[in-house]
Design a protein around this motif. Structure first.
Motif: not given
Length: 96
Positions: A14-29, A46-52
């Motif tokens: 669970y921690a790995q999934c949450v961390l991976s999601f955070g790193v991917a979203l942070g890198g994109l931002a 940014a809006v397209a990213t939030l929508y996705a």
């Protein structure tokens, strides 16, 4: 009949999934923030990213809900079959 195998959700997974999601979203931002384009293009990305991201969460929830409905239906059908088999006596003679 064999029972389906459900994977266990460990804390580390669970921690790995949450961390991976955070790193991917942070890198994109960060990538969108430092992109050499006009501000309106950054805002659109940014809006397209939030929508996705929200669409991915909704899709995951729909898939999970459909799976749970199938699991409940299977359990109800199995319970009915178990009850029918428990009540059935193959040696009972029907009286005419």
């Amino acid at each position: 009949m064999t029972k389906p195998i459900h994977p266990t959700l460990t804390t580390a997974y669970y921690a790995q999934c949450v961390l991976s999601f955070g790193v991917a979203l942070g890198g994109l931002a960060i990538g969108i923030a430092y992109l050499p384009v006009d501000p309106w293009v950054r805002a659109f990305l940014a809006v397209a990213t939030l929508y996705a991201v929200t669409s991915a969460f909704v899709l995951a929830k729909c898939v999970r809900d459909r799976h749970e409905v199938g699991a409940v239906t299977t359990r109800v059908d199995q319970a009915r079959l178990d009850k029918l088999l428990a009540e059935h006596d193959p040696y009972k003679v029907e009286s005419l």
